[in-house]
Design an enzyme around this catalytic site. Structure first.
Site, PDB file in Angstrom:
ATOM      1  CB  THR A  13      14.987 -50.589  58.747  1.00 34.48           C
ATOM      2  OG1 THR A  13      13.840 -50.835  57.917  1.00 34.48           O
ATOM      3  CG2 THR A  13      14.569 -49.791  59.972  1.00 34.48           C
ATOM      4  N   GLY A  14      17.404 -51.497  56.827  1.00 28.32           N
ATOM      5  CA  GLY A  14      17.833 -52.300  55.689  1.00 28.32           C
ATOM      6  C   GLY A  14      18.313 -51.446  54.533  1.00 28.32           C
ATOM      7  CB  SER A  15      19.380 -48.067  54.383  1.00 22.48           C
ATOM      8  OG  SER A  15      19.927 -47.923  55.680  1.00 22.48           O
ATOM      9  N   GLY A  18      20.164 -52.161  47.576  1.00 20.76           N
ATOM     10  CA  GLY A  18      18.866 -52.164  46.923  1.00 20.76           C
ATOM     11  C   GLY A  18      18.034 -50.920  47.143  1.00 20.76           C
ATOM     12  CB  ILE A  19      14.354 -50.537  47.614  1.00 19.29           C
ATOM     13  CG1 ILE A  19      13.901 -51.134  46.271  1.00 19.29           C
ATOM     14  CG2 ILE A  19      13.396 -49.427  48.040  1.00 19.29           C
ATOM     15  CD1 ILE A  19      12.554 -51.834  46.325  1.00 19.29           C
ATOM     16  CE1 TYR A 154       8.796 -59.731  50.252  1.00 16.56           C
ATOM     17  CE2 TYR A 154       7.322 -59.989  48.372  1.00 16.56           C
ATOM     18  CZ  TYR A 154       8.229 -59.233  49.085  1.00 16.56           C
ATOM     19  OH  TYR A 154       8.566 -57.972  48.634  1.00 16.56           O
TER      20      TYR A 154
END
Length: 264
Positions: A13-15, A18-19, A154
Site C-alpha cells: 500500500t502507498g507504493s 518513497g519507501i 503521528y
C-alpha cells in the site's frame, strides 16, 4: 541469495513513491508479482513505469484507493483475494504543535495510518492461515518508540502499528504465517525531501545544511548521521517478506540508523 519470492503475490500500500515504491521495486526484482497502489490511476501508472525501467521483467498490477475510505479498502481485498504478502506502508505525517492538532486530524491520522492496516490484515489473515503461509508487515517508525514532540499524533499512530503487529502475530502461533513491524528512522523519502526543501527555502540555506542541523538538534542520537535511503529500508522488508525469515515473528525490527538509543 535466493529469497524464494518468485510467484508470491505482494500488495504494497502507498507504493507510488518513497519507501513504498522502493519496497515494490525490491519485491518485483526478486520475482514476486506486485500490486502497486496509490491514490490515483495516474500515480499508479507512473510508479509501474518507474519500476519497469529498473526491473524490465517485473510482474506488476495496479490499484488506486483512498485509504480513508473503508469501502475502498474493502474493494481492494475483493479485487485481489489471493495475497501472500501484505505490506501496510501507506501513511501520512505532518509536523504540528500538539495544542493545534484538532480532533479531526487525530481521527484522519488514525484512519489512514492504523485502520487501513487493520482492515487489510483482517481481510487477508484468514486465507494466509488456511494455506499456512503468509507475511503481514507494518511499516511503522522509530517515532513509535521515541514520540517526536513536533508531531505527536503521528508518533502515536506508529506506536499503535507496533502493538497491532504484535497482537496479530499472536494469532499465527504454530503456523508459517508471520507478522512483523519495521521501524525506519529518518529516511530520504519523497515527503521528507519536500520537507527539507521547504525548510531550506524558509531559512535561505542549502538542504545539506538543513540535514546537518536536523541530526544535530532533532535526532542527535543517530549513529548514521544522515537520512537512510529508501532502498536501505526496502532491503529489510524484502527479507522479512521471504520464506527465509520464517523464524522472525511478532518482532519490531529497527532500520533507524541507530537513532533509538537502546540495545534492545
Amino acid at each position: 541469495m535466493d529469497t524464494q519470492l518468485k510467484d508470491k503475490i505482494a500488495l504494497v500500500t502507498g507504493s507510488t513513491a518513497g519507501i513504498g515504491l522502493a519496497i515494490a521495486t525490491g519485491l518485483a526484482a526478486e520475482g514476486a508479482q506486485v500490486i502497486v497502489n496509490g491514490r490515483t490511476k495516474a500515480r499508479v501508472e507512473e510508479a509501474i513505469s518507474t519500476i519497469q525501467k529498473k526491473v524490465p521483467k517485473a510482474n506488476l498490477l495496479g490499484v488506486e484507493a483512498d485509504f480513508s475510505s473503508k469501502e475502498e479498502v474493502n474493494k481492494i481485498a475483493s479485487k485481489f483475494p489471493n495475497v501472500d504478502i501484505l505490506v501496510n506502508n501507506v501513511g501520512i505525517f505532518e509536523p504540528k504543535d500538539f495544542v493545534e492538532i484538532p480532533d479531526e486530524d487525530w481521527i484522519r491520522f488514525f484512519e489512514l495510518n492504523v485502520l487501513s492496516g487493520v482492515r487489510l490484515s483482517r481481510a487477508y489473515l484468514p486465507s494466509m492461515l488456511k494455506k499456512n503461509w503468509g507475511r503481514i508487515l507494518f511499516i511503522s517508525s522509530e517515532s513509535g518508540i521515541q514520540i517526536p514532540n513536533e508531531m505527536i499524533h503521528y508518533g502515536v499512530t506508529k506506536s499503535a502499528q507496533i502493538s497491532l503487529g504484535r497482537g496479530i502475530a499472536e494469532l499465527t502461533k504454530g503456523t508459517n504465517v508471520t507478522v512483523n513491524s519495521i521501524l525506519p528512522g529518518p529516511t530520504r523519502s519523497e515527503g521528507v525531501e519536500g520537507f527539507l526543501e521547504d525548510l531550506a527555502k524558509q531559512q535561505n540555506v542549502s538542504t545539506a545544511t538543513v540535514e546537518k542541523e536536523f541530526f544535530k538538534n532533532a535526532r542527535p542520537t543517530s549513529l548514521l548521521q544522515r537520512f537512510a535511503t529508501v532502498e536501505e529500508v526496502a532491503n529489510l522488508v524484502v527479507y522479512l517478506s521471504s520464506p527465509l525469515s520464517s523464524a522472525t515473528n511478532g518482532a519490531a525490527l529497527r532500520v533507524d540508523g541507530g537513532v533509538v538509543k537502546s540495545a534492545f
